[in-house]
Design a protein around this motif. Structure first.
Motif, PDB file in Angstrom:
ATOM      1  N   ASN A 172       0.867  -1.287   0.009  1.00  6.82           N
ATOM      2  CA  ASN A 172       0.033   0.079   0.006  1.00  6.82           C
ATOM      3  C   ASN A 172       0.983   1.261  -0.182  1.00  6.82           C
ATOM      4  OD1 ASN A 172       0.814   0.245   2.680  1.00  6.82           O
ATOM      5  ND2 ASN A 172      -1.048  -0.021   3.587  1.00  6.82           N
ATOM      6  N   ASN A 173       2.188   0.970   0.245  1.00  5.57           N
ATOM      7  CA  ASN A 173       2.958   2.445  -0.027  1.00  5.57           C
ATOM      8  C   ASN A 173       2.456   3.424   0.904  1.00  5.57           C
ATOM      9  OD1 ASN A 173       2.981   1.232  -3.122  1.00  5.57           O
ATOM     10  ND2 ASN A 173       4.877   1.298  -2.314  1.00  5.57           N
ATOM     11  N   SER A 174       2.339   3.206   2.115  1.00  6.20           N
ATOM     12  CA  SER A 174       1.486   4.466   2.991  1.00  6.20           C
ATOM     13  C   SER A 174       2.519   4.811   3.773  1.00  6.20           C
ATOM     14  CB  SER A 174       0.251   3.695   3.764  1.00  6.20           C
ATOM     15  OG  SER A 174       0.907   2.738   4.754  1.00  6.20           O
ATOM     16  N   THR A 175       3.736   4.334   4.154  1.00  9.63           N
ATOM     17  CA  THR A 175       4.718   4.747   4.832  1.00  9.63           C
ATOM     18  C   THR A 175       6.070   5.405   4.197  1.00  9.63           C
ATOM     19  OG1 THR A 175       3.849   3.030   6.582  1.00  9.63           O
ATOM     20  CG2 THR A 175       5.981   4.304   7.167  1.00  9.63           C
ATOM     21  N   PRO A 176       6.350   6.603   4.271  1.00 13.83           N
ATOM     22  CA  PRO A 176       7.423   7.250   3.529  1.00 13.83           C
ATOM     23  C   PRO A 176       8.758   6.994   4.317  1.00 13.83           C
ATOM     24  CG  PRO A 176       5.974   9.009   4.460  1.00 13.83           C
ATOM     25  CD  PRO A 176       5.194   7.677   4.555  1.00 13.83           C
ATOM     26  N   GLY A 177       8.752   6.794   5.636  1.00 13.78           N
ATOM     27  CA  GLY A 177       9.982   6.911   6.287  1.00 13.78           C
ATOM     28  C   GLY A 177      10.922   5.689   5.941  1.00 13.78           C
ATOM     29  N   VAL A 178      12.048   6.325   5.701  1.00 11.85           N
ATOM     30  CA  VAL A 178      13.270   5.317   5.329  1.00 11.85           C
ATOM     31  C   VAL A 178      14.402   5.747   6.007  1.00 11.85           C
ATOM     32  CG1 VAL A 178      13.536   6.490   3.022  1.00 11.85           C
ATOM     33  CG2 VAL A 178      14.173   3.918   3.234  1.00 11.85           C
TER      34      VAL A 178
END
Length: 831
Positions: free
Chosen positions: A304-310
């Protein structure tokens, strides 16, 4: 002969030569006493109190320095003295002899200006900045060689910013070491325009390589070919779906840069080659690891690519696996393929389960040392203790969640309840094990002006309870309870927490002992008890103390303020289908209320902490229990955290919200810088230097230079860190003849070797290693695939006193070889 005596005027005395054209004349007047020097008919010098004046045309000469007097003042070999002060010309030096001093007699010295002084100012004013990152040799801990040494480009500490004009991305590199008139330099070291990248999202940097994410993939910029420019050939280079290697998708939400634990050598810089990470905004993959070796390995999450943190931290890539999970890859240097299933190491659940951190998707990530900070729309999450080398063990981590309403304190894995965190009844854990308030329990600040609350007024009528809950059935397994208490006296038992039946059977309790004021921790299986009172500390001193009681296996502990107070053994079963939970009163409802106590931050979990964790919790939480201590998010309108940054120098955490900038030290607020203008967006921290991005400008504030600190930094750079494995630093090693003919051939810190069977050996250390977790279910396993019958090892167990090694052949069968070699790194117990 010369005339000596008093002149006709009573106010003048002269010493003259024969023709009276050279003389010293002493004058006394009501205005000022003056000595005049005339030489060959010309008056050259005058002296008044504390002043020697060289008149126009006169020169003061010494053996090495000539001084002249003119309209601009007195010039002394490059130093000009005039009404405005003393000016040292370029290339000249003002030396103060040993024991001498320059003393400030006013409010400003004029010294410490520019490179030595503190400064603050706007780098550039506009509203189109997107992201920023602090980088440079100071951050990497290693100088960059090669073309970077060109003087016009050099800086040890820089800030990179990205901004957009809705068509292109502009990348600016700013020198954070250059200052003029107490303001930072507003001229970039370099500017690069990424044509067509209309929507930049993020920027990161390592070893001079800048990675920019946008809707068109990633761009790599560096100065290593002589000027700041985009790199499109070689490695690393800009990537998209149409390059080789290719990205899975061009929509990049967030980027990261950092070094693996074993980075490849980069001849351009003389240091390690960075790896990079991305988080995709669309597509079927959550993110990708862009390795130093030129490979791009995709990572599949829940899609779902809902978490941009990296982020890259401790040699791993961390990224959002889903809207509720944040995970880490294996150590980067071990990744050799796409991660088609969950990345192997769960760091934290955002919501709904444990280990719980903060209820929301992780939007920004930052890490340094063993501390990780996570930003979400629901608040701030902290994680302490993730090990970068061994598989991440959730049981060795401490988590904390912070909002405008509460600070949870640190808690361990499998948390079952977080109570009395600025609420009388709310459970701040994901399990929502809400308490019932019986009567009225008093809520008040733990100390005057503090943001954290404590709870008191307990009696047989006023207490907190929860009916039977299977979450608290720990059986014969591990469990941990932690709390802060302040006790004024203990004429009777002071009950802090108790989980028992109403007949006081089948569970556990923590309370003070009658008269001694010591902490008592007991475990009861319904028929008999196991437990003990502390043997040392009396806590009835009206001071806040942290109590930790837990069972690990059959070992039970009482710790006070991070220090062991007592230990005992008990394996009794604490599960009971009718046991209830009480805080502040015994479960029979009639005895031993905590009527002389205040209680705060009660936590209960099904995980036993390590001694190190307990000490870390105490150190981080103690600052919350002092007068005027702040420990909550400081926004006046929202819990949303836009950006986080862990300072690698101090371990402090910079938290950015739209209307507040807050720096946390441990779990308490260290300072609250004022937003420079408008609404805050991003922030970075490097010691006392802070870079801020808001909706009006980019602003930097920096401290005065501490020359001693600079010297230590230079020494650190000279050590050529980071380094690879240094075998000279091994703490134990052994070369062993596996056939048994000779046994130990050579060794260091090896007490003995036991042959347990074919290919199975136990190496016992003379000095044990210090380990943080030794539970049977959390032992790292490493394996090596063989191409021939050569010796390899697989560490299947790791004890502080020994290591078991299995030698395998190419078919993974136990194998007795001619030689077995083992090399061990770590921290010994005596270090």
């Amino acid at each position: 002969m010369p005339y000596i005596g008093r002149a006709p005027s009573a106010s003048i005395t002269k010493l003259e030569d024969a023709d009276q054209d050279t003389k010293i004349q002493v004058e006394e007047s009501s205005d000022e006493d003056t000595i005049r020097f005339d030489i060959a008919g010309a008056e050259d010098f005058t002296m008044t109190a504390n002043t020697l004046t060289a008149l126009s045309g006169s020169t003061i000469k010494t053996n090495t320095i000539a001084e002249t007097t003119g309209a601009s003042g007195v010039t002394v070999d490059g130093m000009i003295i005039k009404d405005g002060g003393l000016t040292i010309a370029s290339g000249k030096t003002l030396a103060v002899a040993s024991g001498g001093a320059i003393t400030n007699s006013g409010t400003a010295t004029g010294f410490g200006m520019d490179s030595e002084s503190a400064y603050a100012g706007v780098l550039e004013a506009n509203a189109t900045f997107v992201d920023q990152a602090i980088f440079g040799p100071s951050v990497d801990g290693q100088a960059w060689n090669g073309k970077w040494s060109v003087a016009s480009l050099f800086s040890s500490l820089m800030l990179v910013t990205i901004e957009t004009d809705t068509t292109d991305t502009q990348v600016n590199i700013w020198d954070l070491t250059e200052v003029s008139s107490s303001a930072p330099s507003t001229t970039p070291l370099g500017t690069v325009t990424l044509s067509g990248d209309a929507t930049p999202t993020s920027v990161a940097a390592c070893m001079g390589y800048i990675i920019v994410g946008s809707e068109d993939g990633i761009s790599i910029i560096d100065p290593h070919s002589g000027s700041w420019a985009e790199r499109t050939v070689g490695w690393p280079k800009s990537l998209s779906t149409s390059t080789v290697p290719a990205l899975h998708d061009n929509d990049i939400k967030c980027v990261a840069a950092g070094l693996s634990n074993q980075p490849a050598f980069d001849p351009r810089t003389g240091g390690g080659m960075p790896s990079f990470g991305v988080n995709y905004g669309t597509g079927t993959k959550n993110g990708a690891l862009i390795k130093e070796d030129g490979n791009v390995w995709d990572i599949t999450g829940d899609g779902n690519n809902s978490t941009p943190g990296v982020g890259i931290h401790g040699g791993r890539l961390f990224l959002g696996y889903s809207s509720s999970q944040f995970r880490a890859t294996s150590p980067i240097h071990t990744v050799t393929a796409d991660q088609s299933v969950n990345p192997p190491n769960l760091l934290v659940y955002a919501s709904g389960s444990t280990p719980y951190n903060i209820a929301g998707a992780t939007d920004r990530f930052s890490g340094a040392g063993k501390l990780i900070a996570l930003a979400s729309g629901e608040g701030l999450g902290l994680n302490f203790g993730a090990n970068s080398l061994a598989p991440i063990n959730l049981q060795t981590q401490n988590n904390a969640s912070i909002t405008r309403a509460y600070n949870s304190g640190y808690y361990t894995d499998s948390v079952k309840g977080i109570w009395l965190a600025n609420s009388t009844t709310a459970d701040r854990s994901p399990l929502a094990n809400t308490l019932t308030e019986n009567g009225t329990v008093t809520e008040a600040a733990v100390e005057s002006g503090a943001e954290l609350n404590g709870y008191s007024g307990f009696s047989t009528s006023n207490y907190l309870s929860r009916a039977y809950d299977a979450d608290f059935d720990f059986g014969t397994g591990d469990f941990h309870t932690s709390m802060w208490v302040k006790v004024t006296s203990s004429a009777s038992y002071e009950t802090f927490i108790q989980k028992l039946k109403t007949n006081l059977a089948g569970g556990f309790w923590v309370r003070t002992e009658i008269t001694t004021g010591r902490v008592e921790f007991y475990i009861n299986d319904g028929s008999s008890e196991g437990g003990a009172s502390g043997t040392g500390k009396d806590i009835t001193d009206s001071v806040w103390h942290k109590i930790d009681c837990w069972r690990s296996g059959s070992d039970c502990y009482i710790f006070i303020d991070g220090v062991q107070d007592h230990t005992f053994s008990s394996s009794k079963n604490v599960s009971n289908g009718t046991a209830i939970l009480h805080i502040g009163l015994q479960t029979d409802g009639t005895n031993h209320p905590a009527d002389n106590s205040s209680i705060s931050l009660v936590r209960l979990s099904a995980t036993a902490p390590s001694v190190t964790q307990v000490r870390q919790m105490y150190d981080a939480e103690k600052p919350m229990f002092v007068a005027s201590a702040e420990c909550l998010l400081q926004s006046g309108s929202t819990d949303a955290v836009l950006d986080v940054d862990v300072d690698p120098l101090t371990g402090k955490v910079l938290v950015t919200q739209t209307d507040a900038i807050t720096i946390f030290d441990g779990l308490a607020v260290d300072s609250k810088p004022t937003v420079n203008s408008g609404l805050s967006e991003k922030g970075k921290l490097w010691g006392d230097l802070r870079a801020e991005q808001n909706d009006a400008n980019v602003y930097v504030t920096a401290p005065a230079v501490d020359q001693r600190q600079v010297n230590e930094m230079v020494r650190g750079l000279a050590s050529d860190l980071p380094q690879g494995v240094d075998l000279s630093k091994a703490k134990a090693w052994c070369i062993y003849d596996g056939t048994g003919s000779f046994g130990i051939m050579a060794s260091y810190n090896i007490k003995s070797v036991t042959d347990n069977g074919t290919g199975d050996y136990t190496f016992t250390f003379a000095i044990p290693f210090l380990v943080y977790d030794d539970s049977a279910t959390n032992k790292p396993t490493y394996s090596v695939a063989l191409s021939s019958y050569t010796v390899a090892t697989m560490i299947r167990e790791a004890k502080s006193t020994y290591a078991n090694v299995t030698v395998l052949d190419t078919s993974w069968n136990p194998y007795d070889s001619a030689m077995v070699s083992i090399v061990c790194f770590g921290e010994l117990e005596n270090e």
